[in-house]
Motif scaffolding. Structure first.
Motif, PDB file in Angstrom:
ATOM      1  N   THR A 146      53.889  44.653  -2.877  1.00 50.56           N
ATOM      2  CA  THR A 146      52.908  43.741  -3.456  1.00 50.56           C
ATOM      3  C   THR A 146      52.491  42.712  -2.424  1.00 50.56           C
ATOM      4  O   THR A 146      53.345  42.121  -1.755  1.00 50.56           O
ATOM      5  CB  THR A 146      53.496  43.019  -4.688  1.00 50.56           C
ATOM      6  OG1 THR A 146      53.870  44.009  -5.650  1.00 50.56           O
ATOM      7  CG2 THR A 146      52.496  42.055  -5.303  1.00 50.56           C
ATOM      8  N   ALA A 148      49.891  39.267  -1.940  1.00 51.92           N
ATOM      9  CA  ALA A 148      48.972  38.272  -2.494  1.00 51.92           C
ATOM     10  C   ALA A 148      47.986  37.894  -1.393  1.00 51.92           C
ATOM     11  O   ALA A 148      48.388  37.666  -0.242  1.00 51.92           O
ATOM     12  CB  ALA A 148      49.735  37.046  -2.973  1.00 51.92           C
ATOM     13  N   SER A 158      42.058  34.203  -5.703  1.00 52.88           N
ATOM     14  CA  SER A 158      43.204  34.926  -5.140  1.00 52.88           C
ATOM     15  C   SER A 158      43.368  36.243  -5.880  1.00 52.88           C
ATOM     16  O   SER A 158      42.912  36.397  -7.015  1.00 52.88           O
ATOM     17  CB  SER A 158      44.479  34.085  -5.254  1.00 52.88           C
ATOM     18  OG  SER A 158      44.773  33.815  -6.612  1.00 52.88           O
ATOM     19  N   VAL A 160      46.314  39.623  -6.303  1.00 51.68           N
ATOM     20  CA  VAL A 160      47.614  40.244  -6.036  1.00 51.68           C
ATOM     21  C   VAL A 160      47.409  41.746  -6.184  1.00 51.68           C
ATOM     22  O   VAL A 160      46.930  42.214  -7.215  1.00 51.68           O
ATOM     23  CB  VAL A 160      48.687  39.728  -7.015  1.00 51.68           C
ATOM     24  CG1 VAL A 160      50.002  40.464  -6.801  1.00 51.68           C
ATOM     25  CG2 VAL A 160      48.876  38.220  -6.867  1.00 51.68           C
TER      26      VAL A 160
END
Length: 189
Positions: A146, A148, A158, A160
């Protein structure tokens, strides 16, 4: 969307994959552009979605659908005034983009019978993506990674992005999951 299977968040080191499929790359890149367009340029959809569809650039490959499977829905707190866009990349794989008319969010899932990891990796390592997004954090758990990202144009945006660490994983569930949010108040560069 039957072929979009369940998944979890993912993203990792951005090495260029060798077997990326151009249609799958185009679909994922289009889903990301759709997310950015929806959140950064509401004028493109506020009076009809024609300008939004044109800005995304996928043409008939992307279409509005009345509903999607539970696995393609965003977290419960983001399920308000949602619109669902299906992005067909191949006959057995593609993406779903979920946006909201009321909340500053978008949600992308991708899956199917084709391995999306090389195509997703190719998009994330591309100069075009990296010109728009800056990696902030990266973590891995099990077979998922993962990352971000913060938008370079507007740091209040933003995203993710989670996906399989390696090619050939996760064909039995959602292969890529991305959630973007736009922080309305209290943001600074």
């Amino acid at each position: 969307m039957r072929y979009i299977l369940p998944a979890t968040l993912a993203a990792t080191a951005f090495a260029q994959p060798a077997q990326a499929d151009a249609n799958l790359e185009r679909g994922f890149d289009g889903a990301l552009r759709g997310c950015e367009e929806w959140l950064l340029n509401p004028a493109s959809w506020a009076d009809g979605t024609g300008p939004f569809i044109k800005a995304v650039g996928l043409g008939e490959q992307m279409g509005l659908v009345p509903q999607v499977s539970e696995v393609n829905l965003p977290p419960k707190e983001m399920r308000r005034a949602n619109r669902y866009w299906r992005i067909n990349s191949t006959s057995t794989a593609g993406y779903v983009l979920v946006v909201s008319d009321q909340l500053p969010m978008c949600h992308i899932t991708g899956g199917g019978a084709t391995d999306l990891q090389p195509s997703v990796q190719s998009v994330l390592s591309s100069p075009a993506f990296n010109a728009r997004w800056e990696a902030q954090t990266n973590s891995s758990k099990g077979d998922m990674t993962t990352t971000a990202f913060r938008n370079r144009e507007d740091p209040a945006l933003s995203i993710v992005i989670s996906r399989a660490k390696q090619p050939g994983q996760l064909l039995d569930r959602v292969q890529v999951l991305a959630t973007a949010t736009y922080r309305i108040t209290g943001h600074s560069q």
